[in-house]
Design an enzyme around this catalytic site. Structure first.
Site, PDB file in Angstrom:
ATOM      1  N   ASP A  13      41.311  37.073  45.938  1.00 15.15           N
ATOM      2  CA  ASP A  13      41.666  35.964  46.837  1.00 15.15           C
ATOM      3  C   ASP A  13      40.464  35.104  47.219  1.00 15.15           C
ATOM      4  OD1 ASP A  13      44.271  36.972  46.796  1.00 15.15           O
ATOM      5  OD2 ASP A  13      43.879  38.276  48.517  1.00 15.15           O
ATOM      6  N   LYS A  16      40.120  31.635  43.258  1.00 12.62           N
ATOM      7  CA  LYS A  16      39.982  31.457  41.797  1.00 12.62           C
ATOM      8  C   LYS A  16      40.946  30.393  41.277  1.00 12.62           C
ATOM      9  CE  LYS A  16      40.931  35.828  41.337  1.00 12.62           C
ATOM     10  NZ  LYS A  16      40.908  36.293  42.731  1.00 12.62           N
ATOM     11  N   GLY A  40      47.973  36.416  43.014  1.00 13.12           N
ATOM     12  CA  GLY A  40      48.590  35.228  43.616  1.00 13.12           C
ATOM     13  C   GLY A  40      47.507  34.169  43.693  1.00 13.12           C
ATOM     14  N   HIS A  41      47.567  33.184  42.803  1.00 10.44           N
ATOM     15  CA  HIS A  41      46.526  32.154  42.727  1.00 10.44           C
ATOM     16  C   HIS A  41      47.107  30.833  43.235  1.00 10.44           C
ATOM     17  CE1 HIS A  41      44.321  34.576  39.357  1.00 10.44           C
ATOM     18  NE2 HIS A  41      44.448  35.234  40.488  1.00 10.44           N
ATOM     19  N   GLN A 225      42.329  39.291  40.580  1.00 11.54           N
ATOM     20  CA  GLN A 225      41.679  40.254  41.479  1.00 11.54           C
ATOM     21  C   GLN A 225      40.173  39.940  41.581  1.00 11.54           C
ATOM     22  OE1 GLN A 225      44.051  41.938  38.947  1.00 11.54           O
ATOM     23  NE2 GLN A 225      45.448  41.141  40.459  1.00 11.54           N
TER      24      GLN A 225
HETATM   25  P1  GDP Z   1      42.868  33.523  44.401  1.00  7.76           P
HETATM   26  O1  GDP Z   1      43.792  34.687  44.307  1.00  7.76           O
HETATM   27  O2  GDP Z   1      41.442  33.896  44.178  1.00  7.76           O
HETATM   28  O3  GDP Z   1      43.293  32.369  43.542  1.00  7.76           O
HETATM   29  O4  GDP Z   1      42.953  33.012  45.921  1.00  7.76           O
HETATM   30  P2  GDP Z   1      44.284  32.848  46.814  1.00  7.76           P
HETATM   31  O5  GDP Z   1      45.054  31.693  46.335  1.00  7.76           O
HETATM   32  O6  GDP Z   1      44.993  34.154  46.914  1.00  7.76           O
HETATM   33  O7  GDP Z   1      43.662  32.602  48.238  1.00  7.76           O
HETATM   34  C1  GDP Z   1      42.814  31.536  48.496  1.00  7.76           C
HETATM   35  C2  GDP Z   1      43.453  30.696  49.626  1.00  7.76           C
HETATM   36  O8  GDP Z   1      42.482  29.808  50.144  1.00  7.76           O
HETATM   37  C3  GDP Z   1      44.577  29.810  49.153  1.00  7.76           C
HETATM   38  O9  GDP Z   1      45.497  29.656  50.201  1.00  7.76           O
HETATM   39  C4  GDP Z   1      43.902  28.474  48.837  1.00  7.76           C
HETATM   40  O10 GDP Z   1      44.773  27.358  48.950  1.00  7.76           O
HETATM   41  C5  GDP Z   1      42.857  28.444  49.925  1.00  7.76           C
HETATM   42  N1  GDP Z   1      41.595  27.762  49.586  1.00  7.76           N
HETATM   43  C6  GDP Z   1      40.933  27.738  48.411  1.00  7.76           C
HETATM   44  N2  GDP Z   1      39.741  27.098  48.553  1.00  7.76           N
HETATM   45  C7  GDP Z   1      39.680  26.733  49.848  1.00  7.76           C
HETATM   46  C8  GDP Z   1      38.680  26.073  50.638  1.00  7.76           C
HETATM   47  O11 GDP Z   1      37.606  25.721  50.176  1.00  7.76           O
HETATM   48  N3  GDP Z   1      38.961  25.909  51.966  1.00  7.76           N
HETATM   49  C9  GDP Z   1      40.135  26.310  52.534  1.00  7.76           C
HETATM   50  N4  GDP Z   1      40.301  26.101  53.823  1.00  7.76           N
HETATM   51  N5  GDP Z   1      41.083  26.926  51.825  1.00  7.76           N
HETATM   52  C10 GDP Z   1      40.855  27.149  50.511  1.00  7.76           C
HETATM   53  P1  IMO Z   2      44.271  37.853  43.204  1.00  7.06           P
HETATM   54  O1  IMO Z   2      44.253  37.631  41.710  1.00  7.06           O
HETATM   55  C1  IMO Z   2      43.714  40.671  46.482  1.00  7.06           C
HETATM   56  C2  IMO Z   2      44.889  44.813  45.725  1.00  7.06           C
HETATM   57  C3  IMO Z   2      46.070  45.388  46.498  1.00  7.06           C
HETATM   58  C4  IMO Z   2      45.650  46.835  46.603  1.00  7.06           C
HETATM   59  C5  IMO Z   2      44.965  47.104  45.258  1.00  7.06           C
HETATM   60  C6  IMO Z   2      45.854  47.764  44.229  1.00  7.06           C
HETATM   61  O2  IMO Z   2      45.251  37.007  43.922  1.00  7.06           O
HETATM   62  O3  IMO Z   2      42.897  37.797  43.754  1.00  7.06           O
HETATM   63  P2  IMO Z   2      47.863  46.885  42.740  1.00  7.06           P
HETATM   64  O4  IMO Z   2      49.192  46.317  43.125  1.00  7.06           O
HETATM   65  O5  IMO Z   2      47.034  45.955  41.920  1.00  7.06           O
HETATM   66  O6  IMO Z   2      47.960  48.243  42.126  1.00  7.06           O
HETATM   67  O7  IMO Z   2      47.107  47.092  44.140  1.00  7.06           O
HETATM   68  O8  IMO Z   2      44.562  45.825  44.770  1.00  7.06           O
HETATM   69  N1  IMO Z   2      45.165  43.564  44.977  1.00  7.06           N
HETATM   70  C7  IMO Z   2      44.714  42.363  45.338  1.00  7.06           C
HETATM   71  N2  IMO Z   2      44.031  41.981  46.431  1.00  7.06           N
HETATM   72  N3  IMO Z   2      44.002  39.775  45.525  1.00  7.06           N
HETATM   73  C8  IMO Z   2      44.660  40.157  44.411  1.00  7.06           C
HETATM   74  O9  IMO Z   2      44.856  39.348  43.358  1.00  7.06           O
HETATM   75  C9  IMO Z   2      45.091  41.502  44.297  1.00  7.06           C
HETATM   76  N4  IMO Z   2      45.771  42.195  43.360  1.00  7.06           N
HETATM   77  C10 IMO Z   2      45.798  43.463  43.772  1.00  7.06           C
HETATM   78  O10 IMO Z   2      46.217  44.774  47.745  1.00  7.06           O
HETATM   79  O11 IMO Z   2      44.681  46.981  47.607  1.00  7.06           O
HETATM   80 MG    MG Z   3      45.200  35.703  45.480  1.00  9.86          MG
END
Ligand code: GDP
Ligand code: IMO
Ligand code: MG
Length: 447
Positions: A13, A16, A40-41, A225
């Site tokens: 999270d 990416k 979840g991207h 991840q």
């Molecule tokens: P990922 O799994 O690495 O793609 O990240 P996620 O999407 O799970 O979580 C990142 C969250 O931060 C999302 O809600 C994005 O919309 C948000 N986000 C990404 N870059 C920024 C930033 O520079 N500032 C803020 N405030 N939010 C951001």
């Molecule tokens: P993105 O790509 C954050 C965490 C789960 C749990 C552990 C194992 O959005 O960054 P699993 O279901 O993979 O066997 O769970 O990994 N986890 C993540 N945490 N971002 C993710 O993906 C994750 N995918 C799995 O919360 O701790």
């Molecule tokens: Mg994510």
């Protein structure tokens, strides 16, 4: 030619999705190499929010090829839902998406076992998985009982493998977890429908990808991840079940290491973690709550609140070593706006009551500058912080480095010095254009 890995440097999270979307403009292909729909991207374009789970974030750009590689585990139902969801939002998904015939299939019994084993684990042992069947699917892959996409496309082979697997799985479900058995006919019929839907997307993606590379087209390898969730290098057993760091690209896509030109580490300006496991810089106070609220730190897949804490340079230096980052994308800088002081963990401190630590200071308070792999020790580690000045001016939406307050620039410089890697991108908001590009990691162009 420039083929770049985008990998999470922390516990996932990091942002990416936003970074991949940004860089897709200058590449022809975006390929996922591991994980599944546990990811979840998030990408925000013109107030529209997209959350990608299995499909590479590059899909939102017209004319780009997206690949789901052999290292990914695919729940066909979830993938079909994602394809349909994107189409409903006006994103074309057809000849731009390819699925590896060697990727492993997540079956309903994987999801059942994932959830049952979490439910029956003691509180301290719960991993807090996403409940998507990821671990059990990779278990079957490693034990050579897995069903691959190529098997799914062959009804006879699929039925045979399903039957063989169910005899063991049903024993487990009924006798250990005391739940209902799974019906072969029901799954068979359901998965044959999925197979018919997905057939046109399936190919040998290693052949396809290498053709693009041969032609000199740019490729992004999109990690899911993060390094600290990597099955080998993460905080085991509180990890996911795939190779989430840059090393996973080669096995997860059938691409040689000599084809990789750079590794972009995505680093959130603070740290978050979802699920169980050690987290040395976790803040269980008002500051942690502030970061969660301001940063919108709730899981993009499960909606769970993310645990929040200060930046951990011990973990980041570790990620630099494991991935060999050539550039860093620092995200969510704007979330730190308005903080009086900002802390960075530069070492872990450990008072060893059992005198079991292997360092030279046996029995006395010792310091770690690398992550210890003994979980009991890691759980007992406390952060050693360096305190930096915060800033009150908003950085939200900033597009030029010179527009950042001097304390924010000092924070970035401090991170660069600690990690020995240059920050090339600074994300200052969730929207596509809320970013400072100092150097484009794909083209190498400096701004
Ligand atoms: P990922 O799994 O690495 O793609 O990240 P996620 O999407 O799970 O979580 C990142 C969250 O931060 C999302 O809600 C994005 O919309 C948000 N986000 C990404 N870059 C920024 C930033 O520079 N500032 C803020 N405030 N939010 C951001
Ligand atoms: P993105 O790509 C954050 C965490 C789960 C749990 C552990 C194992 O959005 O960054 P699993 O279901 O993979 O066997 O769970 O990994 N986890 C993540 N945490 N971002 C993710 O993906 C994750 N995918 C799995 O919360 O701790
Ligand atoms: Mg994510």
């Amino acid at each position: 030619m420039s083929n770049i890995v985008v990998a999470g440097a922390q516990w996932g999270d990091e942002g990416k999705g936003k970074i991949v979307d940004l860089l897709t403009e200058n590449v022809s292909v975006v390929a996922r190499f591991q994980g599944g729909h546990n990811a979840g991207h998030t990408v925000v374009i013109n107030k529209k929010k997209f959350i990608l789970h299995l499909i590479p974030s590059g899909i939102l750009h017209k004319g780009k090829i997206c690949i789901i590689g052999n290292g990914v585990v695919i729940d066909p139902g979830a993938l079909i839902q994602e394809i349909k969801g994107l189409k409903r939002k006006g994103i074309p998904v057809g000849k731009n998406l390819f699925i590896s015939d060697s990727a492993h299939v997540i079956m309903p019994y994987h999801t059942a076992i994932d959830n049952q084993s979490e439910r029956s684990a003691k509180k301290s042992k719960k991993i807090g998985t996403t409940g998507r069947g990821i671990g059990p699917a990779y278990m079957d892959k490693m034990s050579r009982a897995g069903i691959r996409i190529a098997d799914l496309m062959d009804s006879r082979v699929f039925r045979e493998k399903l039957k063989a697997n169910l005899s063991f799985v049903n024993y487990l479900l009924v006798n250990k977890y005391k739940t209902r058995r799974i019906s072969l006919e029901k799954i068979y019929a359901q998965y044959m429908k999925h197979a018919a839907f997905l057939e046109t997307f399936v190919t040998d993606t290693s052949v396809l990808l290498n053709k693009y590379i041969e032609k000199g087209r740019n490729v992004l390898f999109e990690g899911a991840q993060g390094t600290l969730l990597d099955i080998d290098h993460g905080t085991y057993p509180f990890v996911t079940s795939s190779s989430a760091s840059a090393g996973g690209v080669c096995t997860g896509l059938g691409v040689a290491p000599t084809r990789i030109d750079g590794v972009l580490g995505v680093v959130k300006a603070y740290t978050t973690r979802v699920g169980g496991g050690p987290f040395v810089t976790e803040l269980k106070d008002k500051i942690g709550e502030y970061l969660r609220l301001k940063g919108g730190e709730y899981g993009a897949t499960t909606g769970r609140p993310r645990r929040c804490g200060w930046l951990d340079a011990v973990g980041l230096r570790y990620a630099v070593r494991i991935n060999g980052f050539t550039d860093i994308a620092l995200t969510k800088l704007d979330v730190l706006d308005g903080m009086d002081k900002i802390k960075v963990c530069v070492a872990y401190k450990y008072d060893d009551p059992y005198r079991s630590c292997s360092c030279s200071k046996k029995g006395r308070s010792c310091r770690f500058t690398d992550i210890p792999h003994n979980n009991r020790i890691l759980e007992a580690c406390r952060p050693v912080y360096k305190e930096l000045e915060g800033w009150s001016i908003s950085t939200q939406g900033a597009k030029r480095f010179k527009d950042l307050p001097k304390q924010a620039r000092a924070y970035i410089k401090y991170i660069e010095d600690l990690l020995g890697v240059k920050v090339s991108l600074i994300s200052t908001g969730e929207k596509r254009d809320e970013v400072i590009v100092l150097k484009d990691p794909v083209t190498g162009r400096k701004k």
